[in-house]
Design a protein around this motif. Structure first.
Motif, mmCIF file in Angstrom:
data_model
loop_
_atom_site.group_PDB
_atom_site.id
_atom_site.type_symbol
_atom_site.label_atom_id
_atom_site.label_comp_id
_atom_site.label_asym_id
_atom_site.label_seq_id
_atom_site.Cartn_x
_atom_site.Cartn_y
_atom_site.Cartn_z
ATOM 1 N N GLU A 1 37.541 23.246 66.075
ATOM 2 C CA GLU A 1 38.326 24.319 66.696
ATOM 3 C C GLU A 1 38.572 24.037 68.176
ATOM 4 O O GLU A 1 39.679 24.222 68.674
ATOM 5 N N THR A 2 37.533 23.603 68.855
ATOM 6 C CA THR A 2 37.682 23.301 70.280
ATOM 7 C C THR A 2 36.961 21.993 70.599
ATOM 8 O O THR A 2 36.111 21.538 69.834
ATOM 9 N N GLY B 1 34.219 24.090 73.409
ATOM 10 C CA GLY B 1 34.152 25.542 73.592
ATOM 11 C C GLY B 1 35.377 26.161 74.231
ATOM 12 O O GLY B 1 35.453 27.389 74.345
ATOM 13 N N HIS B 2 36.321 25.349 74.657
ATOM 14 C CA HIS B 2 37.476 25.908 75.360
ATOM 15 C C HIS B 2 38.803 25.380 74.838
ATOM 16 O O HIS B 2 39.650 26.145 74.428
ATOM 17 N N LEU B 3 38.974 24.066 74.899
ATOM 18 C CA LEU B 3 40.287 23.491 74.617
ATOM 19 C C LEU B 3 40.557 23.413 73.119
ATOM 20 O O LEU B 3 39.750 22.891 72.362
ATOM 21 N N ASP B 4 41.715 23.914 72.740
ATOM 22 C CA ASP B 4 42.108 24.048 71.344
ATOM 23 C C ASP B 4 42.444 22.684 70.741
ATOM 24 O O ASP B 4 43.358 22.003 71.216
ATOM 25 N N THR C 1 42.963 22.440 67.296
ATOM 26 C CA THR C 1 43.443 22.685 65.931
ATOM 27 C C THR C 1 44.881 22.216 65.734
ATOM 28 O O THR C 1 45.301 22.001 64.602
ATOM 29 N N PRO D 1 50.494 20.613 74.299
ATOM 30 C CA PRO D 1 50.140 20.750 72.887
ATOM 31 C C PRO D 1 51.305 21.321 72.090
ATOM 32 O O PRO D 1 52.135 22.045 72.612
ATOM 33 N N GLN E 1 38.483 32.137 60.819
ATOM 34 C CA GLN E 1 39.622 31.706 61.593
ATOM 35 C C GLN E 1 40.822 31.375 60.709
ATOM 36 O O GLN E 1 40.812 30.453 59.932
ATOM 37 N N HIS F 1 31.704 33.079 75.673
ATOM 38 C CA HIS F 1 30.432 32.550 75.136
ATOM 39 C C HIS F 1 29.445 33.691 74.826
ATOM 40 O O HIS F 1 29.856 34.786 74.546
ATOM 41 N N PHE G 1 36.151 33.611 68.228
ATOM 42 C CA PHE G 1 37.422 33.658 68.955
ATOM 43 C C PHE G 1 38.336 34.716 68.338
ATOM 44 O O PHE G 1 38.989 35.489 69.039
ATOM 45 N N SER H 1 45.651 24.373 76.861
ATOM 46 C CA SER H 1 45.625 24.830 75.480
ATOM 47 C C SER H 1 44.281 25.524 75.223
ATOM 48 O O SER H 1 43.396 24.984 74.583
ATOM 49 N N VAL H 2 44.163 26.740 75.737
ATOM 50 C CA VAL H 2 42.890 27.465 75.634
ATOM 51 C C VAL H 2 42.834 28.190 74.287
ATOM 52 O O VAL H 2 43.702 29.010 73.987
ATOM 53 N N ARG H 3 41.835 27.866 73.498
ATOM 54 C CA ARG H 3 41.743 28.415 72.142
ATOM 55 C C ARG H 3 41.764 29.936 72.139
ATOM 56 O O ARG H 3 42.440 30.560 71.310
#
Lengths: 234, 261
Positions: A180-181, A184-187, A189, A230, B38, B67, B116, B202-204
């Motif tokens: 998923e990341t 913990g941050h950058l996507d 998928t 992206p 998800q 988090h 998320f 690209s922040v999930r």
């Protein structure tokens, strides 16, 4: 004890303290350098064992742009031009440039990818979609945060964009799996769009070959490129 | 490809741990559409009976301390944990937003770690909220703050007014950019070395959020003394609140939760 002996003793002690003050910082630097060299040689050995894909010395040496962190502007990338023998096959060529990127710059502080991360596999589909499979260390050893994760992915996409025009978009896998990341941050998928504009393959043959696994030496190019964005299929 | 399927934004009930300014009344339709995994649950039509009704324009903010739980986020050598600091920052940001007349919904109040999608669901269940996710980086120039908006996402193709869950942010990107630039401008005034305008990444967390949404990342956990970060909190809170207040005229609140802007 006579005053003369006291004077000599104090003088001797002052000399020792001064010599120590001068010598210890030098010693500290040497120890740090030795530790760094040892770490680099361990990384080198691991790469040689796990990465049989190497440069063919018969390939023409071409100017290759690799994107690492800037040493002057915080949290930005700069292209560094090095000369490498690169294959004309896009998959081999991608592996060669990514392995060189992973090997890192001369200054370890300018790394964008963890030193223990490895490229496990690289595929290129007919539609220009590339799939890069990295070892788990890419996700577990990278400093967590939006800025550091974005720099890592941008360094990969922009390096591919600059050197492998056949790659149109990139999917990043971790140890064969979609995650998923990154950390913990950058996507991760989706896919990252690259080479929106066709890039010419630089082809300037140079006589002497060298290994891509050695830290690359900058050739002075400090111009900025465009950010890879992206992409998500509808 | 499952993620690319027609998973629609719906007014799903917020996770039980979250604090709502008004009790939610989820419809059966909304319950069925809750994204428990998800992108794995087929969504349905956005209901006009959202959990939160707004009167008179933008006055609701969803605050997401990132988090938590088993995920500490970035960790510094001095024992600083991102998940703890953002929770403390959240208290001050909440106060500052309330002073600007906003009601505030938090995605987490304590040391838990909603997914998320759960965090996005909290935002998407509101009508006309702004969304702010708080982060502390492990790199970057200490004492600076960056605002991120989501990178380009393919536009929504559905003609029925529904927003696919996995691209929920797409129709809000322009608004997010405006909101992000405003907050970043206030942050740059307070924290030297911070960018002048919002960055894209690209922040999930932002991708599945159907609202003007930004990520605010403070640098960094690498400092030895946590007090240095704590001293930034009032400035960060004030900048976010002033940015949200300045954003009000730019945002016409939609009629239903999860609706297109």
């Amino acid at each position: 004890m006579t005053p003369r002996w006291k004077f000599l003793l104090i003088g001797g002690l002052v000399f020792i303290v001064l010599a120590g003050a001068i010598y210890f910082p030098i010693l500290r630097r040497r120890v740090k350098r030795a530790a760094r060299l040892q770490q680099q040689s361990e990384e080198q050995a691991r790469r040689e064992l796990t990465q049989p894909i190497a440069i063919n010395p018969g390939d023409p040496r071409v100017k290759t742009k690799l994107f690492w962190a800037s040493d002057t502007i915080d949290s930005t990338l700069v292209p560094v031009t090095v000369e490498l023998p690169l294959s004309n096959d896009p998959v081999l060529r991608s592996k060669q440039v990514l392995n060189t990127l992973l090997a890192g710059p001369v200054d370890a502080e300018l790394r964008t990818l963890p030193p223990d991360a490895l490229l496990l596999a690289f595929y290129l589909l007919p539609d220009g979609t590339a799939i890069a499979d990295f070892s788990e260390a890419l996700a577990t050893s990278i400093p967590s945060g939006i800025v550091s994760e974005q720099l890592a992915v941008d360094s990969i996409t922009r390096t591919l964009e600059a050197n492998v025009p056949q790659v149109q978009r990139l999917k990043i896998l971790i140890h064969g799996q979609e995650v998923e990341t990154l950390a913990g941050h950058l996507d991760l998928t989706g896919t990252f769009a690259i080479n929106k504009k066709p890039v010419q393959i630089p082809a300037r043959p140079v006589p002497t070959p060298s290994s891509p696994d050695k830290p690359a030496t900058p050739a002075g190019d400090k111009t900025s490129g465009t950010l890879a964005q992206p992409e998500r299929k509808p | 490809m499952a993620l690319l399927a027609a998973v629609m934004v719906s007014p799903s009930p917020a996770p039980s741990q979250t604090q709502q300014p008004a009790p939610a009344t989820p419809t059966s339709q909304a319950t069925a559409a809750a994204p428990s995994q998800q992108g794995g649950v087929a969504g349905t039509v956005a209901s006009p009976f959202g959990s939160q009704a707004q009167q008179g324009g933008l006055n609701l903010a969803v605050l997401d301390p990132a988090h938590g739980g088993t995920d500490p986020g970035a960790r510094g050598t001095g024992g600083i944990r991102e998940s703890e600091i953002v929770l403390d920052f959240g208290i001050q940001v909440r106060r500052a937003l309330e002073l600007q007349g906003f009601q505030v919904v938090q995605t987490r109040q304590g040391n838990e770690n909603p997914s998320f999608d759960d965090r996005s669901a909290t935002a998407n269940a509101q009508r006309g909220a702004v969304f702010v996710t708080l982060h502390i980086s492990s790199t970057g120039l200490p004492g600076t703050a960056r605002v991120y908006v989501n990178s380009e996402i393919a536009p929504v193709a559905d003609s029925n007014g529904l927003i696919p869950w996995d691209r929920a942010q797409a129709p809000f990107l322009g608004l997010s950019r405006t909101f992000g630039d405003l907050v970043q401008g206030f942050l740059a005034q307070r924290f030297k070395g911070s960018p002048e305008s919002a960055q894209t990444a690209s922040v999930r967390q932002l991708r599945t959020t159907a609202a003007p949404a930004i990520a605010v990342e403070i640098s960094s956990v690498t400092i030895e003394d946590r007090a240095e970060l704590d001293r930034m909190a009032p400035g960060v809170a004030d900048a976010i609140a002033r940015g949200a207040a300045a954003f009000r005229p730019s945002y016409v609140v939609p009629n239903s939760p999860g609706a297109l802007p």
